[in-house]
Enzyme design. Structure first.
Site, PDB file in Angstrom:
ATOM      1  N   GLY A   1     105.698  66.412  57.793  1.00 53.72           N
ATOM      2  CA  GLY A   1     105.693  67.835  57.466  1.00 53.72           C
ATOM      3  C   GLY A   1     106.268  68.703  58.562  1.00 53.72           C
ATOM      4  O   GLY A   1     105.945  69.881  58.675  1.00 53.72           O
TER       5      GLY A   1
ATOM      6  N   GLU B   1     114.324  58.741  68.982  1.00 60.00           N
ATOM      7  CA  GLU B   1     115.371  58.510  67.991  1.00 60.00           C
ATOM      8  C   GLU B   1     116.584  59.314  68.407  1.00 60.00           C
ATOM      9  O   GLU B   1     116.443  60.447  68.873  1.00 60.00           O
ATOM     10  CB  GLU B   1     114.855  59.052  66.647  1.00 60.00           C
TER      11      GLU B   1
ATOM     12  N   LYS C   1     111.451  72.547  54.476  1.00 56.07           N
ATOM     13  CA  LYS C   1     112.488  72.904  53.512  1.00 56.07           C
ATOM     14  C   LYS C   1     112.291  74.295  52.915  1.00 56.07           C
ATOM     15  O   LYS C   1     111.171  74.719  52.682  1.00 56.07           O
ATOM     16  CB  LYS C   1     112.499  71.872  52.382  1.00 56.07           C
TER      17      LYS C   1
ATOM     18  N   GLU D   1     112.587  58.738  56.337  1.00 56.67           N
ATOM     19  CA  GLU D   1     111.220  58.366  55.980  1.00 56.67           C
ATOM     20  C   GLU D   1     111.097  58.295  54.470  1.00 56.67           C
ATOM     21  O   GLU D   1     111.991  58.710  53.743  1.00 56.67           O
ATOM     22  CB  GLU D   1     110.199  59.358  56.554  1.00 56.67           C
TER      23      GLU D   1
ATOM     24  N   ARG E   1     104.831  59.919  47.142  1.00 57.51           N
ATOM     25  CA  ARG E   1     104.147  60.851  46.240  1.00 57.51           C
ATOM     26  C   ARG E   1     105.186  61.665  45.505  1.00 57.51           C
ATOM     27  O   ARG E   1     106.378  61.530  45.756  1.00 57.51           O
ATOM     28  CB  ARG E   1     103.284  61.801  47.072  1.00 57.51           C
TER      29      ARG E   1
ATOM     30  N   VAL F   1     107.515  68.166  46.568  1.00 60.24           N
ATOM     31  CA  VAL F   1     107.466  69.596  46.227  1.00 60.24           C
ATOM     32  C   VAL F   1     108.676  69.967  45.365  1.00 60.24           C
ATOM     33  O   VAL F   1     108.557  70.644  44.347  1.00 60.24           O
ATOM     34  CB  VAL F   1     107.448  70.468  47.509  1.00 60.24           C
TER      35      VAL F   1
END
Lengths: 71, 449
Positions: free
Chosen positions: B163, B199, B236, B287, B291, B294
């Site tokens: 998130g 990374e 986002k 990633e 689920r 959104v």
């Protein structure tokens, strides 16, 4: 005596100052958490901390006094 | 399936209720004290007060929620997104209670929830990952030495993060040294796990994700991509499908890699594989979200599929339709309307004294005029989804929509959309994840000149 107030409702996440500390304008005095976001609360003016009016975990409404500053 | 408990709130609870209503399935809503007045609570067949306002005392009360589902004879739990949706322990407990968890298997949630674990799994499956450390870096000395091999700029990330929380861009060794402890501490505080890794930072990258679906018979299909590169604070703000400025060959490869990723973990139900795509259209696994996402409505708009219905069907053990039956048509854009200051992005809770939507859009909102946006939850007021035959048509519709829309009582990011959709990079469609921040800086500079 001048008061720093909350600009929005939220929960007090941490407090960076204690009574007797001197703070300058722009300094972060505490962090509020609102809507899953951390919001730093900056002093609008300088002064000596007379009283910290909230505790970590307190819920504050917009306009509530957070810190009372003296000369 | 006759009754589903929705372990969520606001717009997504409402969205799930809508599909359940259409399918003749009863719903149980759960709500905190502050949310009792929201529309989703009265729209569900039944509603259960679950606890006080902080999420830890209400929407995250796994045992209490399961108890409520059992008491009310629900057969399944839909977790929505956020909250308990990617909590493997919750999924496990739901199943152990004899209920159906509408989502993937707990083991898969576990594997994909850990960023290092999922990187490792993907690498083994032949899906490209961003160059970086294979394991966590334990201290600053190890980080500095690993960083030399990877090269700056790089991202310092919490393995359990998500998130947008728990990651920092480090331009040089000094920044890495400064940020290391703080990211580690935040990871511990937020996610209860302080493993961090490095990374490589991919410059001018786009964030493009692929919607995938798996069923119990081992079928995996994709429902094409979404470009989610318009972001603020790594979250986002605008998403669109199909992605502009992505050649068909790259699109095909991306979708194939997503299916490969899902197959590697034996994925079931709805999932999203996120990639970062560089200037040469080379892409890397970022990633996987285990689920419903959104921004799922834009995929629904272009494919004509009701993703919640598919989730329920798969949970019931039904087989997915074949890949060759899934096509996309036209273009769809989602704008996330947040209760926040459009310049500082600070949240702005309050009462929605005016909530007037323009025409021509699909609106997914948890609120009606007069409702309160409280400081306890996410600042998203609504998702506005506009769809048309082409991107140009959607932009035209968007202009009209924003002209007609008015929200009062809280500050919102509406003024930002109005102007941003007229900006050169957005109109051209060749934008990267830094686009919004760059545009805002440019606006400020133009004003001071």
């Amino acid at each position: 005596m001048k008061q720093l107030t909350a600009s929005m409702a939220g929960t007090v996440l941490n407090i960076a100052v204690s009574e007797g500390d001197s703070v300058s304008a722009g300094q972060t005095v505490m962090t509020l958490e609102s809507m899953k976001m951390e919001i730093p609360v900056e002093a609008e003016f300088g002064g000596n901390v007379e009283k910290v009016d909230v505790e970590v975990g307190s819920f504050v409404n917009e306009g509530d006094t957070l810190v009372t500053l003296g000369e | 399936m006759k009754k589903i408990l929705i372990a969520n709130r606001g717009e997504i609870a409402r969205r799930i209720i809508r599909t359940c209503d259409r399918l003749g399935i009863e719903t149980v809503a759960i709500h905190s004290e502050a949310d009792g007045e929201l529309p989703y609570v009265s729209e569900a067949t039944e509603a259960a007060a679950i606890g006080p306002n902080p999420v830890a005392q209400s929407y995250l009360q796994a045992d209490k929620i399961i108890e409520e589902a059992l008491k009310r004879n629900a057969e399944a739990i839909h977790p929505g997104y956020g909250l308990l949706s990617e909590n493997a322990d919750f999924a496990r407990k739901v199943t152990e209670a004899g209920l159906i968890f509408i989502g993937p298997k707990p083991e898969v949630i576990d594997t994909m929830g850990d960023k290092l674990g999922s990187r490792h799994t993907m690498k083994q499956a032949g899906v490209p990952v961003v160059p970086g450390t294979a394991e966590g870096v334990s201290d600053i000395d190890a980080a500095v030495s690993e960083a030399k091999a990877i090269g700056y700029p790089l991202m310092l990330k919490a393995s359990a993060g998500g998130g947008g929380i728990g990651m920092v861009l480090c331009e040089n060794e000094q920044a890495l040294t400064q940020q290391f402890d703080s990211v580690k501490n935040r990871a511990k505080a937020y996610f209860g796990n302080d493993i961090v890794y490095l990374e490589k930072f991919i410059a001018n990258a786009r964030h493009i994700e692929v919607q995938i679906f798996g069923d119990e018979s081992g079928n995996i299909v994709h429902l094409y991509e979404r470009n989610c590169s318009v972001q603020r604070r790594n979250q986002k703000v605008i998403e669109e499908s199909p992605s502009p400025d992505l050649p068909e060959s790259a699109r095909t490869k991306l979708c194939e890699a997503a299916v490969q990723a899902a197959r590697a973990v034996g994925y079931t139900n709805a999932g999203t594989v996120e990639f970062i795509v560089d200037e040469n259209n080379d892409f890397y696994f970022l990633e996987m979200n285990t689920r419903l996402q959104v921004e799922h409505p834009i995929t629904e708009e272009v494919t004509g599929v009701d993703l919640v219905e598919w989730q329920i069907n798969v949970a019931k053990g039904e087989t997915l339709p074949g890949q060759d039956t899934i096509h996309t048509n036209g273009h769809s854009i989602e704008y996330r309307i947040y209760a926040e200051d459009p310049k500082t992005f600070f949240p702005s809770p309050g009462t929605l004294s005016v909530l007037k939507w323009g025409t021509g859009a699909r609106i997914e909102t948890g609120y009606e005029e007069g409702n309160k946006v409280t400081p306890f939850y996410d600042p998203m007021i609504a998702k506005v989804i506009l769809t048309g035959a082409s991107r140009e048509k959607v932009l035209e519709k968007s202009r009209k929509f924003f002209d007609e829309t008015a929200i009062e009582g809280v500050k919102t990011n509406l003024p930002l959309f109005d102007q941003f959709i007229e900006s050169k990079p957005f109109i051209e469609g060749n934008y990267a994840t830094a686009v919004l921040a760059q545009w805002l800086t440019q606006q400020k500079e133009e004003k001071t000149v």
